[in-house]
Design a protein around this motif. Structure first.
Motif, PDB file in Angstrom:
ATOM      1  N   MET A   1       0.811  -1.198   0.000  1.00  0.00           N
ATOM      2  CA  MET A   1       0.000   0.000   0.000  1.00  0.00           C
ATOM      3  C   MET A   1       0.854   1.262   0.000  1.00  0.00           C
ATOM      4  N   SER A   2       1.996   1.235   0.667  1.00  0.00           N
ATOM      5  CA  SER A   2       2.786   2.450   0.791  1.00  0.00           C
ATOM      6  C   SER A   2       3.316   2.926  -0.555  1.00  0.00           C
ATOM      7  N   LYS A   3       3.561   2.024  -1.500  1.00  0.00           N
ATOM      8  CA  LYS A   3       4.059   2.425  -2.808  1.00  0.00           C
ATOM      9  C   LYS A   3       2.952   3.069  -3.640  1.00  0.00           C
ATOM     10  N   ILE A   4       1.717   2.713  -3.393  1.00  0.00           N
ATOM     11  CA  ILE A   4       0.601   3.253  -4.169  1.00  0.00           C
ATOM     12  C   ILE A   4       0.238   4.654  -3.701  1.00  0.00           C
ATOM     13  N   ASP A   5       0.152   4.844  -2.400  1.00  0.00           N
ATOM     14  CA  ASP A   5      -0.273   6.130  -1.830  1.00  0.00           C
ATOM     15  C   ASP A   5       0.924   6.805  -1.170  1.00  0.00           C
ATOM     16  N   LYS A   6       1.841   7.276  -1.976  1.00  0.00           N
ATOM     17  CA  LYS A   6       3.091   7.832  -1.456  1.00  0.00           C
ATOM     18  C   LYS A   6       2.893   9.105  -0.643  1.00  0.00           C
ATOM     19  N   ARG A   7       1.904   9.902  -0.992  1.00  0.00           N
ATOM     20  CA  ARG A   7       1.680  11.172  -0.299  1.00  0.00           C
ATOM     21  C   ARG A   7       0.632  11.060   0.810  1.00  0.00           C
ATOM     22  N   ASP A   8       0.199   9.877   1.114  1.00  0.00           N
ATOM     23  CA  ASP A   8      -0.790   9.604   2.168  1.00  0.00           C
ATOM     24  C   ASP A   8      -2.069  10.407   2.000  1.00  0.00           C
ATOM     25  N   ARG A   9      -2.531  10.550   0.783  1.00  0.00           N
ATOM     26  CA  ARG A   9      -3.783  11.269   0.529  1.00  0.00           C
ATOM     27  C   ARG A   9      -4.996  10.465   0.994  1.00  0.00           C
TER      28      ARG A   9
END
Length: 75
Positions: A1-9
């Motif tokens: 998941m962290s690679k998909i939502d890098k900016r924590d939107r």
């Protein structure tokens, strides 16, 4: 998941959805309606939503379904 939502939107939980009586799904982004799903699309979406384990995955499913709707001219 962290690679998909890098900016924590998706941590902000910008997406939400509601289901009408006739199984029409309305997806909103920060309270503004961005997508309506009916028929097979709605059924497929609901099965994906029911299969996820947490809120962030649910947000990701809604983000993928809505697609690239932002083009820079939204207010």
């Amino acid at each position: 998941m962290s690679k998909i939502d890098k900016r924590d939107r998706l941590e902000e939980e910008p997406f939400s959805y509601r289901i009408s009586k006739d199984n029409t799904v309305f997806i909103t982004y920060f309270g503004k309606q961005v997508k309506i799903l009916k028929g097979k699309e709605a059924t497929k979406f609901l099965s994906k939503i029911n299969a996820v384990n947490n809120i962030k995955e649910e947000q990701l499913v809604m983000a993928k379904v809505t697609g690239n709707f932002k083009r820079g001219n939204e207010r």
